[in-house]
Design a protein around this motif. Structure first.
Motif, PDB file in Angstrom:
ATOM      1  N   ALA A   1      12.249  41.528  16.354  1.00 16.43           N
ATOM      2  CA  ALA A   1      12.833  42.429  17.168  1.00 16.43           C
ATOM      3  C   ALA A   1      11.572  43.805  16.037  1.00 16.43           C
ATOM      4  CB  ALA A   1      14.225  42.980  16.746  1.00 16.43           C
ATOM      5  N   ALA A   2      10.813  43.429  14.887  1.00 11.59           N
ATOM      6  CA  ALA A   2       9.993  44.621  14.641  1.00 11.59           C
ATOM      7  C   ALA A   2       8.797  44.180  14.918  1.00 11.59           C
ATOM      8  CB  ALA A   2      10.061  43.543  13.079  1.00 11.59           C
ATOM      9  N   PHE A   3       8.160  42.603  15.680  1.00 12.70           N
ATOM     10  CA  PHE A   3       7.421  42.238  16.130  1.00 12.70           C
ATOM     11  C   PHE A   3       7.273  43.241  17.081  1.00 12.70           C
ATOM     12  CE2 PHE A   3       4.166  39.870  18.062  1.00 12.70           C
ATOM     13  CZ  PHE A   3       3.253  39.999  17.994  1.00 12.70           C
ATOM     14  N   ALA A   4       8.457  42.976  18.389  1.00 12.59           N
ATOM     15  CA  ALA A   4       8.360  43.919  19.893  1.00 12.59           C
ATOM     16  C   ALA A   4       7.825  45.218  19.610  1.00 12.59           C
ATOM     17  CB  ALA A   4       9.712  43.635  20.116  1.00 12.59           C
ATOM     18  N   ASP A   5       8.768  45.847  18.329  1.00 12.67           N
ATOM     19  CA  ASP A   5       8.186  47.528  17.722  1.00 12.67           C
ATOM     20  C   ASP A   5       6.261  47.548  18.179  1.00 12.67           C
ATOM     21  OD1 ASP A   5      10.808  48.062  18.824  1.00 12.67           O
ATOM     22  OD2 ASP A   5      11.076  48.144  16.550  1.00 12.67           O
ATOM     23  N   MET A   6       5.757  46.712  17.289  1.00 18.94           N
ATOM     24  CA  MET A   6       4.756  46.697  17.114  1.00 18.94           C
ATOM     25  C   MET A   6       4.121  46.734  18.179  1.00 18.94           C
ATOM     26  SD  MET A   6       3.904  43.860  13.621  1.00 18.94           S
ATOM     27  CE  MET A   6       2.643  44.821  13.447  1.00 18.94           C
ATOM     28  N   ILE A   7       4.326  45.665  19.394  1.00 22.37           N
ATOM     29  CA  ILE A   7       3.798  45.777  20.594  1.00 22.37           C
ATOM     30  C   ILE A   7       3.816  46.759  21.275  1.00 22.37           C
ATOM     31  CG2 ILE A   7       4.624  44.012  23.098  1.00 22.37           C
ATOM     32  CD1 ILE A   7       4.832  42.237  21.580  1.00 22.37           C
ATOM     33  N   ARG A   8       5.150  47.154  21.410  1.00 18.36           N
ATOM     34  CA  ARG A   8       5.603  48.992  22.073  1.00 18.36           C
ATOM     35  C   ARG A   8       4.814  49.907  21.688  1.00 18.36           C
ATOM     36  NH1 ARG A   8      10.619  47.225  21.057  1.00 18.36           N
ATOM     37  NH2 ARG A   8      11.660  46.359  22.524  1.00 18.36           N
ATOM     38  N   ALA A   9       4.403  50.008  20.176  1.00 15.23           N
ATOM     39  CA  ALA A   9       3.372  51.150  19.379  1.00 15.23           C
ATOM     40  C   ALA A   9       1.706  50.925  20.026  1.00 15.23           C
ATOM     41  CB  ALA A   9       3.762  50.147  18.093  1.00 15.23           C
ATOM     42  N   ALA A  10       1.226  49.576  20.602  1.00 14.78           N
ATOM     43  CA  ALA A  10       0.363  48.761  21.194  1.00 14.78           C
ATOM     44  C   ALA A  10       0.296  49.741  22.084  1.00 14.78           C
ATOM     45  CB  ALA A  10       0.017  47.663  20.856  1.00 14.78           C
ATOM     46  N   GLY A  11       1.442  50.492  23.045  1.00 14.78           N
ATOM     47  CA  GLY A  11       1.401  50.986  23.844  1.00 14.78           C
ATOM     48  C   GLY A  11       1.943  49.649  25.226  1.00 14.78           C
ATOM     49  N   PHE A  12       2.177  49.255  24.883  1.00 15.57           N
ATOM     50  CA  PHE A  12       2.708  47.475  25.841  1.00 15.57           C
ATOM     51  C   PHE A  12       4.387  48.670  26.475  1.00 15.57           C
ATOM     52  CE2 PHE A  12      -0.056  44.991  23.823  1.00 15.57           C
ATOM     53  CZ  PHE A  12      -0.615  44.744  25.795  1.00 15.57           C
ATOM     54  N   SER A  13       4.304  47.911  27.667  1.00 18.81           N
ATOM     55  CA  SER A  13       5.852  48.304  28.082  1.00 18.81           C
ATOM     56  C   SER A  13       6.700  47.360  29.011  1.00 18.81           C
ATOM     57  CB  SER A  13       5.445  49.495  29.772  1.00 18.81           C
ATOM     58  OG  SER A  13       4.711  50.337  29.894  1.00 18.81           O
ATOM     59  N   ARG A  14       7.664  46.933  29.172  1.00 20.57           N
ATOM     60  CA  ARG A  14       8.938  46.153  29.610  1.00 20.57           C
ATOM     61  C   ARG A  14       8.395  45.177  28.335  1.00 20.57           C
ATOM     62  NH1 ARG A  14       7.084  45.452  35.073  1.00 20.57           N
ATOM     63  NH2 ARG A  14       7.792  43.113  35.091  1.00 20.57           N
ATOM     64  N   VAL A  15       8.398  45.222  27.456  1.00 20.77           N
ATOM     65  CA  VAL A  15       8.587  44.369  26.089  1.00 20.77           C
ATOM     66  C   VAL A  15       9.728  43.569  25.805  1.00 20.77           C
ATOM     67  CG1 VAL A  15       8.505  44.303  23.592  1.00 20.77           C
ATOM     68  CG2 VAL A  15       6.737  45.941  25.060  1.00 20.77           C
ATOM     69  N   ASN A  16       9.795  42.547  25.868  1.00 20.79           N
ATOM     70  CA  ASN A  16      10.733  41.433  25.451  1.00 20.79           C
ATOM     71  C   ASN A  16      10.005  39.886  25.219  1.00 20.79           C
ATOM     72  OD1 ASN A  16      10.535  39.560  27.600  1.00 20.79           O
ATOM     73  ND2 ASN A  16      11.281  41.195  28.815  1.00 20.79           N
ATOM     74  N   TRP A  17      11.533  39.439  24.465  1.00 23.04           N
ATOM     75  CA  TRP A  17      11.193  37.826  23.813  1.00 23.04           C
ATOM     76  C   TRP A  17      12.116  37.497  23.741  1.00 23.04           C
ATOM     77  CZ3 TRP A  17      13.224  41.983  20.508  1.00 23.04           C
ATOM     78  CH2 TRP A  17      14.406  41.526  20.346  1.00 23.04           C
ATOM     79  N   GLN A  18      11.841  36.055  23.899  1.00 20.44           N
ATOM     80  CA  GLN A  18      13.199  34.713  24.101  1.00 20.44           C
ATOM     81  C   GLN A  18      13.103  33.826  23.377  1.00 20.44           C
ATOM     82  OE1 GLN A  18      12.463  32.080  27.739  1.00 20.44           O
ATOM     83  NE2 GLN A  18      10.519  33.189  27.744  1.00 20.44           N
ATOM     84  N   THR A  19      13.859  33.722  22.271  1.00 26.01           N
ATOM     85  CA  THR A  19      13.723  32.207  20.936  1.00 26.01           C
ATOM     86  C   THR A  19      14.017  30.725  22.246  1.00 26.01           C
ATOM     87  OG1 THR A  19      16.513  32.680  20.836  1.00 26.01           O
ATOM     88  CG2 THR A  19      14.474  34.067  19.372  1.00 26.01           C
ATOM     89  N   LEU A  20      13.230  30.057  20.991  1.00 30.65           N
ATOM     90  CA  LEU A  20      13.687  28.242  22.135  1.00 30.65           C
ATOM     91  C   LEU A  20      13.389  28.026  20.596  1.00 30.65           C
ATOM     92  CD1 LEU A  20       9.661  29.457  23.745  1.00 30.65           C
ATOM     93  CD2 LEU A  20      12.072  29.667  25.007  1.00 30.65           C
ATOM     94  N   SER A  21      14.186  26.582  21.005  1.00 29.80           N
ATOM     95  CA  SER A  21      14.604  25.700  20.375  1.00 29.80           C
ATOM     96  C   SER A  21      15.751  25.846  19.126  1.00 29.80           C
ATOM     97  CB  SER A  21      13.062  25.346  19.540  1.00 29.80           C
ATOM     98  OG  SER A  21      12.507  24.396  20.716  1.00 29.80           O
ATOM     99  N   GLY A  22      16.673  26.682  19.056  1.00 29.44           N
ATOM    100  CA  GLY A  22      17.067  27.554  18.084  1.00 29.44           C
ATOM    101  C   GLY A  22      16.377  28.643  16.763  1.00 29.44           C
ATOM    102  N   GLY A  23      15.564  29.259  17.828  1.00 29.88           N
ATOM    103  CA  GLY A  23      14.917  30.393  17.209  1.00 29.88           C
ATOM    104  C   GLY A  23      13.512  29.467  16.299  1.00 29.88           C
ATOM    105  N   ILE A  24      13.088  28.868  16.329  1.00 27.97           N
ATOM    106  CA  ILE A  24      12.163  28.437  15.869  1.00 27.97           C
ATOM    107  C   ILE A  24      10.282  28.685  16.008  1.00 27.97           C
ATOM    108  CG2 ILE A  24      10.256  25.866  15.275  1.00 27.97           C
ATOM    109  CD1 ILE A  24      12.742  24.311  15.246  1.00 27.97           C
ATOM    110  N   VAL A  25      10.444  29.643  17.303  1.00 24.40           N
ATOM    111  CA  VAL A  25       9.668  30.030  17.965  1.00 24.40           C
ATOM    112  C   VAL A  25      10.322  31.044  19.054  1.00 24.40           C
ATOM    113  CG1 VAL A  25       7.589  27.823  17.691  1.00 24.40           C
ATOM    114  CG2 VAL A  25       9.086  28.606  20.551  1.00 24.40           C
ATOM    115  N   ALA A  26       9.607  32.047  19.085  1.00 23.92           N
ATOM    116  CA  ALA A  26       9.572  33.022  20.460  1.00 23.92           C
ATOM    117  C   ALA A  26       8.552  33.870  21.130  1.00 23.92           C
ATOM    118  CB  ALA A  26       9.851  34.501  19.583  1.00 23.92           C
ATOM    119  N   LEU A  27       8.632  33.619  22.299  1.00 27.09           N
ATOM    120  CA  LEU A  27       7.665  34.378  23.212  1.00 27.09           C
ATOM    121  C   LEU A  27       7.869  35.620  23.598  1.00 27.09           C
ATOM    122  CD1 LEU A  27       5.575  33.362  25.589  1.00 27.09           C
ATOM    123  CD2 LEU A  27       7.401  33.181  26.317  1.00 27.09           C
ATOM    124  N   HIS A  28       6.569  36.503  22.512  1.00 27.16           N
ATOM    125  CA  HIS A  28       6.844  37.754  23.303  1.00 27.16           C
ATOM    126  C   HIS A  28       5.789  37.990  24.559  1.00 27.16           C
ATOM    127  CE1 HIS A  28       8.515  38.962  19.565  1.00 27.16           C
ATOM    128  NE2 HIS A  28       8.098  37.784  18.695  1.00 27.16           N
TER     129      HIS A  28
END
Length: 253
Positions: A221-248
């Motif tokens: 959630a904190a990294f998604a806020d950083m992506i928004r702060a850079a100007g991006f829209s429609r920001v989201n993420w999905q976690t994979l393999s029990g949260g080991i990785v996330a695709l933003h």
């Protein structure tokens, strides 16, 4: 504007921003030749599935329509090669990495895969990309953003070089969210991975840093806020393999 003497972290160590890039460079100079083998060993091959999900999400066109991808911190070419194989004749990728040893491995692999006419390699810094504004349809960075000293600058650069309608995808290690798996993951990370690094590459300390750097990276959630702060829209993420990785994901509209 960040000052070179401003504090940051290198794994669990406190360092200055001016020091961090050199320390990160040393890590990847040390492990470049065995980097992809270590990825297989550390993830049990799962990194391949995660990268396939990333490329499927990017969904480059399969026809002859021109499409330009910038893959940052992707020196060995893994993401760019996967995207090239999944796309049509109009696809071109530029792989940008600050580490010349990693790029050398990527160039060799591109020739062996007969993809050197579609994938090019450029030495450069994610915080100050040497590409014109609005020049790429897609931007990807896989397991690299956490090694950038000034993540906010790298995200702003991603926004700058994307065309309107372009998409930024960031695949990064995250926080395990399955009870029980979190303890096993910590045990494997701190006990097994550095020892694998010592046996396979002769360098346990670099892999100890890589494990520590995951724990210091912002939560999704904190990294998604950083992506928004850079100007991006429609920001989201999905976690994979029990949260080991996330695709933003974020779009430049």
């Amino acid at each position: 504007m960040n000052r070179p003497d401003e504090g940051t972290h290198f794994g669990f160590r406190d360092v200055t921003l001016g020091e961090k890039q050199g320390l990160v460079n040393d890590v990847f100079h040390s492990v470049a030749s065995r980097y992809d083998l270590m990825n297989d060993l550390m993830s049990g091959g799962l990194h391949r599935a995660w990268k396939t999900i990333m490329v499927n999400t990017l969904n480059p066109p399969r026809n002859e329509r021109p499409y330009a991808l910038l893959d940052v911190a992707g020196g060995t070419g893994d993401i760019a090669f996967r995207a090239a194989r999944a796309s049509g004749k109009g696809f071109r990728a530029s792989v940008c990495d600050i580490n010349g040893d990693m790029l050398a491995v990527g160039r060799e692999r591109a020739v062996k895969r007969h993809l050197d006419d579609r994938v090019s390699f450029v030495e450069g810094n994610a915080e100050a990309l040497a590409f014109p504004d609005r020049s790429f349809d897609g931007y990807t960075i896989a397991f690299g953003i956490r090694n950038v000293p000034r993540i906010d600058l790298a995200l702003k650069e991603a926004y700058r070089v994307l065309k309107p309608g372009g998409r930024c995808l960031c695949l990064e290690f995250s926080s395990v969210d399955v009870p029980g798996l979190d303890r096993l993951y910590d045990l494997f990370s701190f006990r097994v991975i550095p020892e694998l690094g010592r046996v396979v590459t002769g360098d346990a300390e670099s892999y100890r840093y890589l494990v520590e750097s995951i724990r210091r990276f912002p939560k999704p959630a904190a990294f998604a806020d950083m992506i928004r702060a850079a100007g991006f829209s429609r920001v989201n993420w999905q976690t994979l393999s029990g949260g080991i990785v996330a695709l933003h994901s974020g779009w430049r509209l």
